[in-house]
Write a protein that holds these residues in place. Structure first.
Motif, PDB file in Angstrom:
ATOM      1  N   GLU A  79       0.834  -1.025   0.456  1.00  0.00           N
ATOM      2  CA  GLU A  79      -0.276   0.347   0.047  1.00  0.00           C
ATOM      3  C   GLU A  79       1.270   1.075   0.559  1.00  0.00           C
ATOM      4  OE1 GLU A  79      -3.851   2.037   3.214  1.00  0.00           O
ATOM      5  OE2 GLU A  79      -2.551  -0.052   3.200  1.00  0.00           O
ATOM      6  N   ASP A  80       1.371   1.097   0.786  1.00  0.00           N
ATOM      7  CA  ASP A  80       2.619   2.306   0.644  1.00  0.00           C
ATOM      8  C   ASP A  80       3.570   2.179  -0.471  1.00  0.00           C
ATOM      9  OD1 ASP A  80       1.753   2.725   3.591  1.00  0.00           O
ATOM     10  OD2 ASP A  80       3.345   1.981   4.432  1.00  0.00           O
ATOM     11  N   ILE A  81       4.047   1.181  -1.297  1.00  0.00           N
ATOM     12  CA  ILE A  81       3.880   1.514  -2.347  1.00  0.00           C
ATOM     13  C   ILE A  81       3.333   2.220  -3.310  1.00  0.00           C
ATOM     14  CG2 ILE A  81       6.048   0.261  -4.303  1.00  0.00           C
ATOM     15  CD1 ILE A  81       6.402  -1.119  -1.971  1.00  0.00           C
ATOM     16  N   VAL A 410      12.151  13.784   0.452  1.00  0.00           N
ATOM     17  CA  VAL A 410      11.366  14.382   1.486  1.00  0.00           C
ATOM     18  C   VAL A 410      11.349  13.543   2.613  1.00  0.00           C
ATOM     19  CG1 VAL A 410       8.830  15.178   2.396  1.00  0.00           C
ATOM     20  CG2 VAL A 410       9.907  16.296   0.021  1.00  0.00           C
ATOM     21  N   TRP A 411      11.326  14.327   4.182  1.00  0.00           N
ATOM     22  CA  TRP A 411      11.342  13.177   5.458  1.00  0.00           C
ATOM     23  C   TRP A 411       9.309  13.781   5.846  1.00  0.00           C
ATOM     24  CZ3 TRP A 411      13.285   8.922   7.825  1.00  0.00           C
ATOM     25  CH2 TRP A 411      12.502   8.786   8.420  1.00  0.00           C
ATOM     26  N   SER A 412       8.823  13.153   5.413  1.00  0.00           N
ATOM     27  CA  SER A 412       8.951  11.598   5.069  1.00  0.00           C
ATOM     28  C   SER A 412       7.938  11.577   4.020  1.00  0.00           C
ATOM     29  CB  SER A 412       8.846  10.449   7.119  1.00  0.00           C
ATOM     30  OG  SER A 412       8.631   9.302   7.293  1.00  0.00           O
ATOM     31  N   LEU A 413       7.749  10.119   3.824  1.00  0.00           N
ATOM     32  CA  LEU A 413       6.419   9.880   3.537  1.00  0.00           C
ATOM     33  C   LEU A 413       5.733   9.259   3.896  1.00  0.00           C
ATOM     34  CD1 LEU A 413       5.300   8.243   0.551  1.00  0.00           C
ATOM     35  CD2 LEU A 413       6.047   6.034   1.836  1.00  0.00           C
ATOM     36  N   LEU A 414       5.656   8.822   5.366  1.00  0.00           N
ATOM     37  CA  LEU A 414       4.338   9.015   6.763  1.00  0.00           C
ATOM     38  C   LEU A 414       4.703   9.175   7.325  1.00  0.00           C
ATOM     39  CD1 LEU A 414       4.425   4.954   5.977  1.00  0.00           C
ATOM     40  CD2 LEU A 414       2.774   6.256   4.717  1.00  0.00           C
ATOM     41  N   ASP A 415       3.553  10.096   8.262  1.00  0.00           N
ATOM     42  CA  ASP A 415       4.394  10.304   9.667  1.00  0.00           C
ATOM     43  C   ASP A 415       4.571   8.901  10.445  1.00  0.00           C
ATOM     44  OD1 ASP A 415       2.741  12.079   9.584  1.00  0.00           O
ATOM     45  OD2 ASP A 415       1.303  11.808   9.811  1.00  0.00           O
ATOM     46  N   ASN A 416       4.973   9.155  10.998  1.00  0.00           N
ATOM     47  CA  ASN A 416       5.848   8.034  11.957  1.00  0.00           C
ATOM     48  C   ASN A 416       6.501   8.630  13.645  1.00  0.00           C
ATOM     49  OD1 ASN A 416       8.648   9.099  11.911  1.00  0.00           O
ATOM     50  ND2 ASN A 416       8.243   8.731   9.991  1.00  0.00           N
ATOM     51  N   PHE A 417       6.357   7.213  14.444  1.00  0.00           N
ATOM     52  CA  PHE A 417       7.419   6.830  15.213  1.00  0.00           C
ATOM     53  C   PHE A 417       8.921   8.618  15.247  1.00  0.00           C
ATOM     54  CE2 PHE A 417      10.611   6.086  18.645  1.00  0.00           C
ATOM     55  CZ  PHE A 417       9.703   5.801  19.970  1.00  0.00           C
ATOM     56  N   THR A 436      -6.444   2.935  12.910  1.00  0.00           N
ATOM     57  CA  THR A 436      -7.096   2.192  12.017  1.00  0.00           C
ATOM     58  C   THR A 436      -5.915   1.935  10.989  1.00  0.00           C
ATOM     59  OG1 THR A 436      -7.530   3.717  10.454  1.00  0.00           O
ATOM     60  CG2 THR A 436      -9.314   3.378  11.993  1.00  0.00           C
ATOM     61  N   GLN A 437      -5.005   2.413  11.458  1.00  0.00           N
ATOM     62  CA  GLN A 437      -3.671   2.536  10.261  1.00  0.00           C
ATOM     63  C   GLN A 437      -4.190   2.916   8.387  1.00  0.00           C
ATOM     64  OE1 GLN A 437      -0.397   2.333  10.717  1.00  0.00           O
ATOM     65  NE2 GLN A 437      -0.202   1.778  12.681  1.00  0.00           N
ATOM     66  N   ARG A 438      -4.799   3.949   9.170  1.00  0.00           N
ATOM     67  CA  ARG A 438      -5.924   4.253   7.577  1.00  0.00           C
ATOM     68  C   ARG A 438      -4.100   5.005   6.633  1.00  0.00           C
ATOM     69  NH1 ARG A 438     -10.662   8.244   5.920  1.00  0.00           N
ATOM     70  NH2 ARG A 438     -10.169   8.212   4.071  1.00  0.00           N
ATOM     71  N   ARG A 439      -3.905   5.819   5.622  1.00  0.00           N
ATOM     72  CA  ARG A 439      -3.850   6.338   5.304  1.00  0.00           C
ATOM     73  C   ARG A 439      -4.229   7.284   4.249  1.00  0.00           C
ATOM     74  NH1 ARG A 439      -0.196   2.475   7.763  1.00  0.00           N
ATOM     75  NH2 ARG A 439       1.641   1.953   6.460  1.00  0.00           N
ATOM     76  N   ILE A 440      -3.450   8.661   4.419  1.00  0.00           N
ATOM     77  CA  ILE A 440      -4.811  10.079   3.648  1.00  0.00           C
ATOM     78  C   ILE A 440      -3.679  10.688   3.423  1.00  0.00           C
ATOM     79  CG2 ILE A 440      -6.383  11.345   4.038  1.00  0.00           C
ATOM     80  CD1 ILE A 440      -6.770  10.304   6.810  1.00  0.00           C
ATOM     81  N   PRO A 441      -3.244  10.451   2.305  1.00  0.00           N
ATOM     82  CA  PRO A 441      -2.778  12.097   1.124  1.00  0.00           C
ATOM     83  C   PRO A 441      -2.750  13.060   1.810  1.00  0.00           C
ATOM     84  CG  PRO A 441      -3.248   9.996  -0.174  1.00  0.00           C
ATOM     85  CD  PRO A 441      -3.889   9.499   1.309  1.00  0.00           C
ATOM     86  N   LYS A 442      -2.134  13.549   2.057  1.00  0.00           N
ATOM     87  CA  LYS A 442      -2.308  15.416   2.492  1.00  0.00           C
ATOM     88  C   LYS A 442      -2.365  16.491   1.248  1.00  0.00           C
ATOM     89  CE  LYS A 442       0.269  15.211   6.716  1.00  0.00           C
ATOM     90  NZ  LYS A 442       1.104  14.505   7.986  1.00  0.00           N
TER      91      LYS A 442
END
Length: 461
Positions: A79-81, A410-417, A436-442
């Motif tokens: 999904e992330d790719i 860019v840091w980062s692809l995803l929000d993260n720890f 929920t681990q749902r991804r939402i592009p900003k």
């Protein structure tokens, strides 16, 4: 209140500025690291890292957060790719989790862990995204820490063996390798400030760790060069202007010392062949004949991470005579309080070009915020867009002035720890709803996609 301009206008106004001067081979990418996104810390034979235990020490991490689940990238990498494909990046920089492939840091390899990186690399290549592997992004196997970690000179051979395992498994498909990410952070914060594991305050241990990390870098370069055909090798350094928080002689001396540890202690010996003068005496007890030749191995590029200037103040009680300081209150700041100074980024790239003479890849740059979706479920992160527009503009200016910058991630692809900040600070182009681990592009993801498309149009024309 006057509404900000639509994202589309920002895209149209800003994206072509960068595209005018960057060539067809310029690399647009995103970056992540294993512990910050993978989760699955007990899955498929992964061993413990120093961060697994550190996160469980009360008061170390905001809100008591851990990387146990993080973004669950271990299970959601496909999904992330797909998100990377939507943005249009041509490269993805990630790190290998040392304890996932060598649970004890040495000895028997974990086939299940290696197989995960096989799947990740193959999926990236199928998506026409080049994998950039960083061997070490701070997650030392706990078993090695218990054997002395970076203070034990044997860690050099342990790291070389780990590099050999990764090279032999993935080097047929991966050609871009970084040895370390931000070694000045995990050494200084781990062995002096106490903010990262092993969270000790010991000057001798700090100098030993610095030297052994540099030796491990050199050993890994040799391994990668010998075992990966056509390898392109570098290391990733955080390079940020170090400034005194007050215009006093003690604070200026403090800033100079922070500059040597933060900006010079690793690229100087790795590329120029020796340590800054101010720290040579501390290194001397740990240096053996031939060490500087072992450290100074030929590399192909310089990786730079940059966010903002940093500040120091004199502190006679501190082991190194200085303490970290917040930026002055009157400077422009990002939503999480880091100074916004694109001119400092431009000058950093120019200074690094002059000092080291290597092609440069910016492998981290971005802005943190505390944000959540609006009523429509969107994340309209205008401040991040403004930051990225300013900093990519500064990169363009540096190129015009002679810096050989060949890529921007860019840091980062995803929000993260985000380490000590836990999940409070969000740096992602993509929002992660952790329950929920749902991804939402900003909005910034769409802005970056438009920037990359505009570059492709410039090349095509």
């Amino acid at each position: 209140m006057v509404s900000p301009p639509p994202v589309e206008k920002l895209q149209a106004a800003e994206a072509p500025l960068v595209a005018k001067v960057l060539g067809p081979d310029f690399v647009w990418g995103v970056s992540t690291s294993a512990y910050q996104i993978e989760g699955a810390v007990q899955a498929d034979g992964r061993g413990a890292s120093v961060w697994d235990g550190f996160c469980r020490v009360a008061g170390r991490i905001a809100n008591g957060d851990t990387g146990d689940e993080a973004c669950d990238h271990y299970h959601r990498y496909a999904e992330d790719i797909a998100l990377m494909q939507q943005i249009g990046v041509s490269a993805y920089r990630f790190s290998i989790a040392w304890p996932r492939v060598l649970p004890l840091g040495r000895g028997a390899a974990n086939e299940a862990g290696l197989a995960f990186y096989d799947r990740l690399v193959d999926r990236l290549l199928a998506a026409d995204i080049e994998p950039w592997i960083c061997l070490y992004h701070w997650d030392l196997p706990q078993a090695l820490q218990e054997a002395g970690g970076w203070v034990n000179r044997d860690v050099v051979s342990w790291f070389a063996d780990y590099a050999r395992l990764v090279a032999d498994r993935l080097g047929d498909r991966v050609k871009r390798f970084a040895t370390f990410n931000e070694p000045s952070v995990f050494t200084l914060f781990g062995y002096s400030f106490g903010w990262h594991p092993p969270a000790i305050d010991d000057r001798r241990s700090l100098y030993a760790a610095v030297h052994h990390v540099n030796l491990a870098h050199g050993a890994a370069v040799d391994v990668l060069r010998a075992r990966v055909a056509k390898a392109s090798i570098g290391a990733i350094h955080n390079v940020q202007p170090s400034r005194p928080v007050r215009p006093t002689a003690p604070d200026r001396a403090a800033a100079a010392m922070l500059d040597d540890f933060w900006n010079r202690a690793f690229p100087d010996p790795q590329i120029l062949g020796d340590y800054p003068t101010s720290i040579q005496r501390g290194i001397e007890p740990h240096r053996q004949a031939g060490d500087m030749e072992r450290i100074r191995r030929p590399v192909d590029w310089l990786g730079i991470n940059h966010y903002s200037p940093i500040y120091a103040k004199a502190d006679p009680a501190a082991p190194l005579g200085f303490a970290w300081a917040d930026a002055p209150p009157d400077v422009p700041r990002s939503p999480i309080g880091w100074q916004v100074d694109p001119a400092a980024f431009r000058d950093t790239l120019l200074d690094a070009q002059e000092r080291y003479g290597l092609p440069i890849y910016v492998l981290e740059n971005g802005a943190g915020a505390v944000e959540k979706p609006d009523a429509a479920g969107e994340i309209d992160d205008r401040e991040r867009i403004d930051y990225l527009a300013q900093y990519t503009g500064a990169l363009r200016d540096a190129v015009v002035l002679g810096a050989d910058v060949r890529g921007y991630f860019v840091w980062s692809l995803l929000d993260n720890f985000e380490w000590g900040a836990g999940y409070a600070n969000r740096f992602g182009l993509v929002y992660v709803d952790y329950p929920t681990q749902r991804r939402i592009p900003k909005a910034s993801a769409r802005w970056y996609a438009a920037l990359i498309r505009s570059e492709a149009m410039k090349v095509a024309s």
